[in-house]
Design an enzyme around this catalytic site. Structure first.
Site, PDB file in Angstrom:
ATOM      1  N   ARG A 119       0.818  -1.207   0.000  1.00 37.28           N
ATOM      2  CA  ARG A 119       0.000   0.000   0.000  1.00 37.28           C
ATOM      3  C   ARG A 119       0.852   1.257   0.000  1.00 37.28           C
ATOM      4  NH1 ARG A 119      -4.687  -2.672   2.512  1.00 37.28           N
ATOM      5  NH2 ARG A 119      -6.473  -1.318   2.691  1.00 37.28           N
ATOM      6  N   ARG A 157      -9.710   6.610   5.060  1.00 34.78           N
ATOM      7  CA  ARG A 157      -9.061   5.522   4.321  1.00 34.78           C
ATOM      8  C   ARG A 157      -8.961   5.867   2.832  1.00 34.78           C
ATOM      9  NH1 ARG A 157     -12.879   0.960   5.598  1.00 34.78           N
ATOM     10  NH2 ARG A 157     -11.506  -0.389   4.398  1.00 34.78           N
TER      11      ARG A 157
HETATM   12  P1  AMP Z   1      -8.381  -3.824   4.221  1.00 32.78           P
HETATM   13  O1  AMP Z   1      -9.145  -4.979   4.759  1.00 32.78           O
HETATM   14  O2  AMP Z   1      -7.454  -4.192   3.094  1.00 32.78           O
HETATM   15  O3  AMP Z   1      -9.259  -2.636   3.906  1.00 32.78           O
HETATM   16  O4  AMP Z   1      -7.402  -3.336   5.411  1.00 32.78           O
HETATM   17  C1  AMP Z   1      -7.932  -2.895   6.643  1.00 32.78           C
HETATM   18  C2  AMP Z   1      -6.903  -2.090   7.402  1.00 32.78           C
HETATM   19  O5  AMP Z   1      -5.751  -2.904   7.686  1.00 32.78           O
HETATM   20  C3  AMP Z   1      -6.336  -0.872   6.672  1.00 32.78           C
HETATM   21  O6  AMP Z   1      -7.179   0.269   6.782  1.00 32.78           O
HETATM   22  C4  AMP Z   1      -5.010  -0.688   7.418  1.00 32.78           C
HETATM   23  O7  AMP Z   1      -5.216  -0.132   8.705  1.00 32.78           O
HETATM   24  C5  AMP Z   1      -4.558  -2.132   7.614  1.00 32.78           C
HETATM   25  N1  AMP Z   1      -3.756  -2.635   6.458  1.00 32.78           N
HETATM   26  C6  AMP Z   1      -4.090  -3.622   5.589  1.00 32.78           C
HETATM   27  N2  AMP Z   1      -3.129  -3.795   4.654  1.00 32.78           N
HETATM   28  C7  AMP Z   1      -2.161  -2.884   4.941  1.00 32.78           C
HETATM   29  C8  AMP Z   1      -0.922  -2.541   4.341  1.00 32.78           C
HETATM   30  N3  AMP Z   1      -0.462  -3.165   3.237  1.00 32.78           N
HETATM   31  N4  AMP Z   1      -0.199  -1.533   4.905  1.00 32.78           N
HETATM   32  C9  AMP Z   1      -0.616  -0.904   6.012  1.00 32.78           C
HETATM   33  N5  AMP Z   1      -1.784  -1.160   6.614  1.00 32.78           N
HETATM   34  C10 AMP Z   1      -2.560  -2.145   6.099  1.00 32.78           C
END
Ligand code: AMP
Length: 213
Positions: free
Chosen positions: A83, A166
């Site tokens: 990310r 986000r």
């Molecule tokens: P997601 O389910 O992919 O929307 O991820 C949920 C949350 O997990 C994000 O808003 C971040 O807080 C954390 N997260 C997931 N993947 C990453 C990543 N590659 N780098 C940093 N934080 C992450």
């Protein structure tokens, strides 16, 4: 698999992995699981995830390389990672050290109003993690998972003010990542604002169905 929150990365990744045998690694799911189990990683990540902020890069690369160690030689579909540009560079290094590389990057593109609508209505099963939407993909009985009867809940970071945070973070990081992977000649951008089937078909088409290469 790249794309804004709500672009459909998790849903498409699930279908694509089923069709190709790739291993689905969702960093968001791994973090939520660690938080639920209250592991040291979970305790470290909890506040960031709740606020919709990014977990530090060094924590994230550790989490992903652990997955590589667990299945050497497998094909992985990374969902929600990298990310940041730092994560992308750490990933390149980690793969190179294993004689491998990023072979394809799918950028799922969806207009912002669709993302906000999808995220705001998203509900997950507490037991099996299945994903629903209050109007787009409603469960047969409100609040109950069709697959396992578990209770459906809204992710705390899917509440409106966190959603906007986000999306902003995504927009800030995305341009650098796009440039990085475009430079490597591996980026495929596709419209994911239509149906899950359509998005999966586009990805499978670009993968040449075998998932290899
Ligand atoms: P997601 O389910 O992919 O929307 O991820 C949920 C949350 O997990 C994000 O808003 C971040 O807080 C954390 N997260 C997931 N993947 C990453 C990543 N590659 N780098 C940093 N934080 C992450």
């Amino acid at each position: 698999m790249m794309g804004a929150p709500g672009a459909g990365k998790g849903t498409a990744a699930e279908g694509v992995c089923k069709a190709t045998g790739c291993r689905h690694v969702s960093t968001g799911d791994l973090l939520r699981q660690a938080i639920k189990l209250d592991t040291p990683l979970g305790r470290k990540a909890d506040g960031y995830v709740r606020r919709g902020e990014l977990v530090p890069d060094e924590v994230m690369i550790g989490l992903v390389t652990e997955q590589f160690e667990a299945a050497p030689g497998a094909l992985f579909l990374l969902d929600g990672f990298p990310r940041t540009l730092v994560q992308a560079k750490l990933l390149d290094e980690a793969l190179k050290a294993r004689g491998s590389r990023v072979s394809r990057v799918f950028l799922l593109e969806t207009p912002r109003d669709v993302l906000v609508q999808r995220l705001g209505g998203r509900r997950l099963c507490r037991k099996c993690g299945a994903s629903y939407h209050v109007t787009n993909i409603p469960p047969r009985r409100p609040g109950i998972c069709d697959k396992c009867g578990g209770e459906l809940y809204q992710r705390p970071d899917d509440e409106e003010k966190t959603i906007l945070n986000r999306l902003e973070i995504f927009e800030r990081q995305n341009a650098d990542l796009v440039a990085h992977y475009r430079g490597q000649g591996v980026l495929h951008a596709l419209d994911s604002s239509t149906s899950r089937e359509d998005t999966e078909a586009k990805i499978l088409g670009a993968m040449g169905r075998t998932g290899a290469g």
